[in-house]
Design a protein around this motif. Structure first.
Motif, short mmCIF file in Angstrom:
data_model
loop_
_atom_site.label_atom_id
_atom_site.label_comp_id
_atom_site.label_asym_id
_atom_site.label_seq_id
_atom_site.Cartn_x
_atom_site.Cartn_y
_atom_site.Cartn_z
N GLN A 191 -12.28 11.35 1.74
CA GLN A 191 -10.87 10.96 1.92
C GLN A 191 -10.03 12.18 2.36
O GLN A 191 -9.31 12.77 1.55
CB GLN A 191 -10.33 10.37 0.61
CG GLN A 191 -11.20 9.27 0.02
CD GLN A 191 -10.98 7.91 0.67
OE1 GLN A 191 -9.88 7.36 0.63
NE2 GLN A 191 -12.03 7.37 1.28
N HIS A 239 -7.75 -0.03 -5.87
CA HIS A 239 -7.70 -0.93 -4.72
C HIS A 239 -8.33 -2.24 -5.19
O HIS A 239 -9.45 -2.58 -4.80
CB HIS A 239 -8.47 -0.30 -3.55
CG HIS A 239 -8.18 -0.90 -2.21
ND1 HIS A 239 -7.54 -2.12 -2.04
CD2 HIS A 239 -8.45 -0.44 -0.96
CE1 HIS A 239 -7.45 -2.37 -0.74
NE2 HIS A 239 -7.98 -1.37 -0.07
N PRO A 269 -16.55 0.34 2.43
CA PRO A 269 -15.24 -0.33 2.53
C PRO A 269 -14.63 -0.16 3.92
O PRO A 269 -13.71 -0.89 4.28
CB PRO A 269 -14.40 0.38 1.47
CG PRO A 269 -15.03 1.73 1.30
CD PRO A 269 -16.50 1.52 1.53
N LEU A 270 -15.13 0.80 4.68
CA LEU A 270 -14.64 1.14 6.01
C LEU A 270 -13.19 1.65 5.93
O LEU A 270 -12.48 1.27 5.02
CB LEU A 270 -14.76 -0.05 6.97
CG LEU A 270 -16.18 -0.62 7.13
CD1 LEU A 270 -16.15 -1.82 8.07
CD2 LEU A 270 -17.14 0.45 7.68
N PRO A 271 -12.72 2.51 6.79
CA PRO A 271 -13.42 2.96 7.99
C PRO A 271 -14.53 3.97 7.66
O PRO A 271 -14.40 4.74 6.72
CB PRO A 271 -12.31 3.66 8.78
CG PRO A 271 -11.36 4.18 7.73
CD PRO A 271 -11.39 3.15 6.65
N ARG A 292 0.87 -1.19 0.00
CA ARG A 292 0.00 0.00 0.00
C ARG A 292 0.90 1.23 0.00
O ARG A 292 1.86 1.31 0.77
CB ARG A 292 -0.92 0.03 1.21
CG ARG A 292 -1.64 1.37 1.32
CD ARG A 292 -2.75 1.37 2.33
NE ARG A 292 -3.86 0.55 1.88
CZ ARG A 292 -5.00 0.45 2.55
NH1 ARG A 292 -5.18 1.10 3.68
NH2 ARG A 292 -5.98 -0.32 2.09
N ARG A 303 -10.47 5.43 -3.94
CA ARG A 303 -9.93 4.43 -4.89
C ARG A 303 -10.80 3.19 -4.95
O ARG A 303 -10.84 2.49 -5.96
CB ARG A 303 -8.51 4.07 -4.49
CG ARG A 303 -8.38 3.56 -3.05
CD ARG A 303 -6.93 3.53 -2.62
NE ARG A 303 -6.80 3.24 -1.20
CZ ARG A 303 -5.71 3.51 -0.49
NH1 ARG A 303 -4.68 4.08 -1.06
NH2 ARG A 303 -5.64 3.20 0.79
N THR A 304 -11.54 2.91 -3.85
CA THR A 304 -12.35 1.68 -3.88
C THR A 304 -13.46 1.79 -4.92
O THR A 304 -13.74 0.82 -5.62
CB THR A 304 -12.96 1.36 -2.49
OG1 THR A 304 -13.97 2.31 -2.19
CG2 THR A 304 -11.92 1.35 -1.40
N ARG A 348 -16.25 7.08 2.63
CA ARG A 348 -15.77 8.17 3.50
C ARG A 348 -15.19 9.29 2.64
O ARG A 348 -14.59 9.03 1.60
CB ARG A 348 -14.67 7.54 4.38
CG ARG A 348 -13.72 8.43 5.09
CD ARG A 348 -12.69 7.56 5.84
NE ARG A 348 -11.64 7.04 4.97
CZ ARG A 348 -10.47 7.64 4.73
NH1 ARG A 348 -10.20 8.78 5.31
NH2 ARG A 348 -9.57 7.08 3.94
N1 ASP Z 1 -10.04 1.33 3.40
C1 ASP Z 1 -10.35 1.87 2.12
C2 ASP Z 1 -9.09 2.30 1.39
O1 ASP Z 1 -8.00 2.03 1.85
C3 ASP Z 1 -11.38 2.95 2.17
C4 ASP Z 1 -11.01 4.20 2.92
O2 ASP Z 1 -9.91 4.32 3.45
O3 ASP Z 1 -11.87 5.07 2.97
O4 ASP Z 1 -9.17 2.89 0.34
#
Ligand code: ASP
Length: 332
Positions: free
Chosen positions: A255, A159, A291-293, A131, A192-193, A253
């Motif tokens: 970002q 992602h 996708p959380l958080p 990552r 990105r999700t 969320r």
């Molecule tokens: N966990 C997810 C990501 O790494 C979603 C997020 O962080 O909002 O993209």
């Protein structure tokens, strides 16, 4: 981009396999960099193997499919689910890990480059999960690597393993993907999700609705890319406009870490919250994903609603990542 290791080595190296290693399977010895690399057969096989992993975990907990294999977990950005689900995945398959979840404690803090870090870790590990905050970092790492690199999020880019688990969640929860109306709500610009998920959903006969603050709309290039494939897409003015037709509501969320100016973040944060009142107006068979958080986009009061699938989604993620590790290492 060709994600096959044998053709990707910067110095023309090919990977030499231990004698007797099984070589078949669509993802064997491949990098996983973008959802664009998957064909329908790959997706079908990933989901079949993920289902098998689920049954095995339910029956025996862990088993020795990847005994002796080592996974390096290299995270330059925070993570709870992606890192721990990959760790749980390799451990449930009998393998072990090199955890570098805090690059500040590694030689990265001394200024070591990504290529050198990758070259070092691949000397110890069989597969590397990466990552990184920069888009394209996983692809860059792959040009130096002789072991498979799995992109666990590259900035606002992609992602892919999250998108696979998102698709698997829809399949497991609703029984099918084709024919679904999927509404993506939230930060569609930096998330990105949703970029990866929209691309994967485009393989199926689905309708995509986008609901977001004006400043956080789905990037025009991605909308154009999907339009070129004939995907039905609709930019909605409000959630209310599309809630009634929504089979899958995918919330994200804002970002915060991608904003250059925090005032811009403050202006949009908290602009949408899923509440029991909204759920009362949604379809009885809708599923609510994230996708959380989450940081306030879904009220905790919704958690006990059977349509709230986000914690089940977390669990599906481990099965999908078990499947990916087994397939990349030629053991599925
Ligand atoms: N966990 C997810 C990501 O790494 C979603 C997020 O962080 O909002 O993209």
């Amino acid at each position: 981009m060709n994600s096959t290791l044998a053709t990707n080595g910067r110095n023309g190296h090919t990977t030499h396999l231990p004698f007797g290693e099984k070589r078949d399977g669509p993802l064997f010895n491949q990098h996983i960099l973008s959802v664009k690399q998957f064909d329908q057969n790959d997706l079908d096989q990933i989901f079949v193997v993920a289902d098998e992993m689920r049954l095995m975990v339910q029956r025996v907990g862990s088993f020795d499919l990847l005994k002796g294999k080592v996974l390096a977990v290299l995270f330059y950005e925070p993570s709870t689910r992606t890192s721990s689900s990959f760790i749980a995945a390799i451990q449930r398959l009998g393998g072990s890990i090199i955890p570098i979840n805090e690059v500040k404690y590694s030689s990265v803090a001394k200024g070591e480059s990504l290529p050198d870090t990758i070259r070092t870790l691949e000397a110890y590990a069989d597969v590397i999960v990466l990552r990184h905050p920069e888009t394209g970092a996983a692809a860059l790492a792959a040009t130096y690597a002789h072991k498979p690199i799995i992109n666990a999020g590259d900035g606002v880019g992609e992602h892919p393993t999250q998108a696979l688990l998102d698709l698997f969640t829809i399949l497991e929860e609703r029984g099918k993907i084709a024919g679904s109306t999927v509404t993506m709500l939230g930060d569609l610009k930096y998330g990105r999700t949703v970029h990866s998920l929209a691309r994967l959903l485009a393989r199926y006969d689905v309708k995509l609705n986008y609901v977001s603050p004006e400043a956080l709309r789905m990037p025009a290039e991605l909308v154009d890319e999907l339009n070129a494939h004939g995907v039905k897409q609709h930019q909605a003015h409000s959630l209310d406009e599309v809630l009634g037709e929504t089979d899958v509501l995918y919330v994200t969320r804002v970002q915060k870490e991608r904003f250059a100016n925090l005032d811009d973040y403050e202006a949009v944060k908290g602009s949408y919250v899923i509440t029991p009142e909204i759920m009362a107006r949604a379809r009885a068979d809708m599923i609510l994903m994230h996708p959380l958080p989450r940081v306030g986009e879904i009220s905790q009061a919704v958690d006990d609603d059977p349509r709230a699938a986000y914690f089940r989604q977390v669990e599906y993620g481990m099965y999908v990542r078990m499947a990916l590790l087994a397939m990349v290492l030629g053991k599925a």
